[in-house]
Scaffold this active site. Structure first.
Site, PDB file in Angstrom:
ATOM      1  N   GLY A  35       0.924  -1.097  -0.153  1.00 43.14           N
ATOM      2  CA  GLY A  35      -0.041   0.035  -0.074  1.00 43.14           C
ATOM      3  C   GLY A  35       0.685   1.218  -0.035  1.00 43.14           C
ATOM      4  O   GLY A  35       0.277   2.423  -0.028  1.00 43.14           O
ATOM      5  N   GLU A  36       2.019   1.116   0.184  1.00 40.47           N
ATOM      6  CA  GLU A  36       2.771   2.274   0.176  1.00 40.47           C
ATOM      7  C   GLU A  36       2.926   2.929  -1.351  1.00 40.47           C
ATOM      8  O   GLU A  36       2.833   2.146  -2.187  1.00 40.47           O
ATOM      9  CB  GLU A  36       4.400   2.188   0.745  1.00 40.47           C
ATOM     10  N   ARG A  95     -11.805  21.358   7.045  1.00 45.33           N
ATOM     11  CA  ARG A  95     -12.799  21.520   8.378  1.00 45.33           C
ATOM     12  C   ARG A  95     -12.561  21.160   9.543  1.00 45.33           C
ATOM     13  O   ARG A  95     -13.201  21.569  10.494  1.00 45.33           O
ATOM     14  CB  ARG A  95     -13.876  20.732   7.804  1.00 45.33           C
ATOM     15  N   ASP A 173     -25.299  28.945   5.359  1.00 43.26           N
ATOM     16  CA  ASP A 173     -25.155  29.480   6.632  1.00 43.26           C
ATOM     17  C   ASP A 173     -24.629  31.067   6.183  1.00 43.26           C
ATOM     18  O   ASP A 173     -24.249  31.240   5.107  1.00 43.26           O
ATOM     19  CB  ASP A 173     -24.357  28.635   7.349  1.00 43.26           C
ATOM     20  N   LYS A 196     -30.714  28.048  11.259  1.00 39.58           N
ATOM     21  CA  LYS A 196     -30.880  26.795  11.572  1.00 39.58           C
ATOM     22  C   LYS A 196     -31.763  27.001  12.753  1.00 39.58           C
ATOM     23  O   LYS A 196     -31.485  27.971  13.769  1.00 39.58           O
ATOM     24  CB  LYS A 196     -29.739  25.959  11.865  1.00 39.58           C
ATOM     25  N   ARG A 198     -33.422  25.006  16.436  1.00 41.14           N
ATOM     26  CA  ARG A 198     -33.501  23.331  17.092  1.00 41.14           C
ATOM     27  C   ARG A 198     -34.682  23.575  17.679  1.00 41.14           C
ATOM     28  O   ARG A 198     -34.969  24.410  18.698  1.00 41.14           O
ATOM     29  CB  ARG A 198     -32.206  23.382  17.878  1.00 41.14           C
ATOM     30  N   THR A 228     -21.455  14.697   2.470  1.00 40.22           N
ATOM     31  CA  THR A 228     -22.475  13.560   2.433  1.00 40.22           C
ATOM     32  C   THR A 228     -23.880  13.892   1.799  1.00 40.22           C
ATOM     33  O   THR A 228     -24.766  13.278   1.711  1.00 40.22           O
ATOM     34  CB  THR A 228     -22.865  13.083   3.842  1.00 40.22           C
ATOM     35  N   GLY A 229     -23.941  15.275   1.697  1.00 35.69           N
ATOM     36  CA  GLY A 229     -25.179  15.680   0.997  1.00 35.69           C
ATOM     37  C   GLY A 229     -26.164  16.097   1.854  1.00 35.69           C
ATOM     38  O   GLY A 229     -27.235  16.646   1.431  1.00 35.69           O
ATOM     39  N   THR A 231     -26.382  18.456   4.241  1.00 36.33           N
ATOM     40  CA  THR A 231     -26.833  20.083   4.216  1.00 36.33           C
ATOM     41  C   THR A 231     -27.682  20.529   3.354  1.00 36.33           C
ATOM     42  O   THR A 231     -28.663  20.888   3.277  1.00 36.33           O
ATOM     43  CB  THR A 231     -25.374  20.722   4.428  1.00 36.33           C
TER      44      THR A 231
HETATM   45  C1  R5P Z   1     -19.512  22.989   6.253  1.00 36.31           C
HETATM   46  O1  R5P Z   1     -19.200  23.919   7.017  1.00 36.31           O
HETATM   47  C2  R5P Z   1     -19.464  22.801   4.838  1.00 36.31           C
HETATM   48  O2  R5P Z   1     -19.396  24.159   4.294  1.00 36.31           O
HETATM   49  C3  R5P Z   1     -20.456  22.186   4.151  1.00 36.31           C
HETATM   50  O3  R5P Z   1     -21.586  22.956   4.368  1.00 36.31           O
HETATM   51  C4  R5P Z   1     -20.472  20.676   4.746  1.00 36.31           C
HETATM   52  O4  R5P Z   1     -19.271  20.083   4.757  1.00 36.31           O
HETATM   53  C5  R5P Z   1     -21.406  19.980   3.908  1.00 36.31           C
HETATM   54  O5  R5P Z   1     -21.211  18.486   4.595  1.00 36.31           O
HETATM   55  P1  R5P Z   1     -22.363  17.646   4.177  1.00 36.31           P
HETATM   56  O6  R5P Z   1     -22.702  17.508   2.692  1.00 36.31           O
HETATM   57  O7  R5P Z   1     -21.946  16.386   4.486  1.00 36.31           O
HETATM   58  O8  R5P Z   1     -23.569  18.078   4.826  1.00 36.31           O
END
Ligand code: R5P
Length: 297
Positions: A35-36, A95, A173, A196, A198, A228-229, A231
């Site tokens: 794997g190197e 991140r 955001d 957001k 809660r 992961t999609g 957000t």
């Molecule tokens: C977070 O601060 C980034 O700007 C993206 O909003 C985030 O990485 C998206 O992650 P995911 O697609 O997993 O929700």
């Protein structure tokens, strides 16, 4: 000037080379059975006394792509160029730019520090694109010129040609609002961000757009990264519920891990538009002209 496209940015590197009409150097690479990695810069004699550009993105598998980047940097340095400019379109671990809990490492700093150490003393410039937080670049010492380019004007150009219906651009955001405004201004659209909330009883998170109706309008959600999609999918569902027309999921870095594409389309997106900072089937926009412009300025 001469460019070395690393294994993770081969096509992008060639595109940049063709746009600014410079020679390319090939990297030979393979993995050993354990794997190197193995790296060899071909035709090394061509590098001596040259201004060399290395381009290697560090998307997943990020540890492998980062290791190859460091190996290319060291191999290049040893061939005695005049200077090195390093382009890392997507910088991994960006991140992890804070110690959220005691005992956690500051991984974004570690990445910058190793790059600088291996590149020293020939690494003169570090270029990246829409880095998660510009503060990360402060981890490089002042002896390296750093530049964070923005792919947002390229998205503006893309959407200008789509004839959108009363469009608005929404950031996931408040921190991402500055980036989204660049796209909005180019297509004369409204711009806003998601807040957001809660639920104190259930703990469930809901998102909303303050002071902007999106009913019957085309909506562009812009982010730096789609991983992961989750957000995007939440934002798209909310927009659908509020009567949005076509919805576009836009990001500079389409990591798109696991079932991100499925989640986003299932939520109701018309299109995912990303760049080739990370090559994927959603990388509809090339950042090559952006890099070429900067390198020839
Ligand atoms: C977070 O601060 C980034 O700007 C993206 O909003 C985030 O990485 C998206 O992650 P995911 O697609 O997993 O929700």
């Amino acid at each position: 000037m001469i460019i070395i496209p690393g294994p993770a940015s081969q096509i992008l590197g060639i595109k940049v080379a063709n746009l600014i009409n410079i020679n390319k150097i090939q990297v030979k690479f393979k993995d050993f059975p354990d794997g190197e990695h193995y790296i060899k810069i071909e035709n090394g004699e061509k590098i001596k006394n040259q201004d060399v550009i290395i381009i290697q993105s560090t998307y997943s598998p990020q540890n492998d792509n980062l290791m190859e980047l460091l190996m290319i940097l060291d191999g290049t340095k040893n061939l005695k160029p005049k200077s090195i400019t390093l382009i890392v379109p997507y910088l991994c671990y960006s991140r992890q730019d804070k110690r959220f809990l005691e005992g956690e490492p500051l991984t974004a700093e570690i990445v910058c520090k190793i790059i600088e150490k291996i590149g020293d003393p020939l690494l003169e410039k570090f270029i990246t694109i829409d880095i998660h937080s510009e503060k990360i670049l402060d981890y490089f010492s002042k002896s390296i010129e750093v530049k964070n380019l923005s792919a947002m004007p390229l998205f503006g150009k893309y959407f200008k040609n789509l004839n959108l219906k009363n469009p608005c651009v929404i950031a996931p955001d408040e921190g991402a609002l500055k980036r989204s405004k660049i796209v909005a201004d180019l297509i004369n659209a409204d711009c806003n961000f998601l807040t957001k909330k809660r639920d104190l009883n259930t703990g469930e998170i809901s998102t909303q757009i303050k002071d902007l109706s999106i009913e019957n309008r085309d909506v562009i959600f812009t982010d730096d990264i789609i991983s992961t999609g989750g957000t995007m999918a939440r934002a798209i569902e909310m927009a659908k519920n509020q009567g949005a027309n076509n919805i576009y999921a836009v990001c500079t870095h389409p990591l798109l891990i696991q079932n991100a594409k499925y989640r986003i389309f299932q939520a109701g997106a018309k299109e995912i538009v990303g760049t080739d900072c990370i090559p994927s089937e959603c990388s509809k926009i090339s950042v090559a002209p952006l890099l070429a412009d900067f390198l020839t300025k």
